[in-house]
Design a protein around this motif. Sequence first.
Motif, PDB file in Angstrom:
ATOM      1  N   ASP A  16       0.800  -1.172  -0.046  1.00 37.99           N
ATOM      2  CA  ASP A  16       0.081  -0.104  -0.121  1.00 37.99           C
ATOM      3  C   ASP A  16       0.817   1.209   0.018  1.00 37.99           C
ATOM      4  OD1 ASP A  16       1.032  -0.523   2.459  1.00 37.99           O
ATOM      5  OD2 ASP A  16      -0.981  -0.133   3.516  1.00 37.99           O
ATOM      6  N   PHE A  45      -2.576   5.856   0.532  1.00 43.98           N
ATOM      7  CA  PHE A  45      -3.503   4.911  -0.197  1.00 43.98           C
ATOM      8  C   PHE A  45      -4.804   5.038   0.514  1.00 43.98           C
ATOM      9  CE2 PHE A  45      -5.418   0.983  -1.450  1.00 43.98           C
ATOM     10  CZ  PHE A  45      -5.664   0.976  -2.673  1.00 43.98           C
ATOM     11  N   PHE A  51      -6.007  -4.101   0.744  1.00 41.37           N
ATOM     12  CA  PHE A  51      -5.360  -3.766  -0.483  1.00 41.37           C
ATOM     13  C   PHE A  51      -5.344  -4.791  -1.388  1.00 41.37           C
ATOM     14  CE2 PHE A  51      -1.232  -3.973  -2.641  1.00 41.37           C
ATOM     15  CZ  PHE A  51      -1.105  -2.593  -3.112  1.00 41.37           C
ATOM     16  N   LYS A  55      -5.239  -4.647  -5.639  1.00 45.36           N
ATOM     17  CA  LYS A  55      -4.285  -5.264  -6.420  1.00 45.36           C
ATOM     18  C   LYS A  55      -4.894  -6.285  -7.133  1.00 45.36           C
ATOM     19  CE  LYS A  55      -0.115  -8.083  -5.419  1.00 45.36           C
ATOM     20  NZ  LYS A  55       0.544  -8.718  -4.510  1.00 45.36           N
TER      21      LYS A  55
END
Length: 204
Positions: A16, A45, A51, A55
Motif C-alpha cells: 500500500d 492510499f 489492499f 491489487k
Amino acid sequence: MLTDLDFAIFEANHVDGFVNEVEPAVAEALRGAGLAQVVDGSLEFTAVGPFWKFKNAVADTIAAVVGPQSELSDVSDGLWLIERTIRKALREAAIAASGGSWRRNLFNKAIADNVLGRARGDVYPTAATVSDLRDPTEWLSLGELLEVVRSPQFDGLSWDAVAWKHFTQDIVPIRNRLSHMRLLKKDDRATVRMWVNRVKLTLT
C-alpha cells in the motif's frame, strides 16, 4: 498508468506504500479518483477495503487490455529495424572475414546446432549443416545474436562493450515485453527511437 502501477505493486512489491513510488502524474490521477489523499503532508492510499482487492482489480484491468497500445507500431517498427540491421552487419562482417565459407565459420558448434535445429523444424527440413541455410543469422535468437556479435571473432562490430551493455539493458526488456504481448511502458518508444538513431548512424 497501468504499467506504472504494475511495476510499483507487482514488480517492486511496494504494497500500500506504492502511491509514493509511482510517477507524479499517476499519483495525481489516484488522488483524482479518490484512491489517495495527502495526510499530514504525505500521500496515502485511501481505498476502502483490503489492499489485495485493489491489487486484484489492477491485475484484472491489465489482463483486460487486448487492443494494441498507440505506440505499438512505432516500437515494433523500431525493433525490427534495429535487429535486422545488426543481423545484416554481422552477415557482412562474416562474409568479409571468411568469404564463401562464412556460414560455416559464423559461430560455435552449440549455436550452430541450435540454429540448424530451428531451421530444420521450420522451412529447411533437409538441411544437413548451417552451410545449407540461405542466411543462418536469421535463425539466431536475440541472445545468441548478441553473443556472436560480442565474441572475439567479431569484437562488437563497431561498438565497444559499454555500448552493447547499454543496448542490452535498454532493448532486450522491451523486445521481451513485445514478444510476450505484455503492455509497453511509458518510455519504451523514446528508448527504441534513440537506439534506432544510433544504429542508423553507426551500423549501416
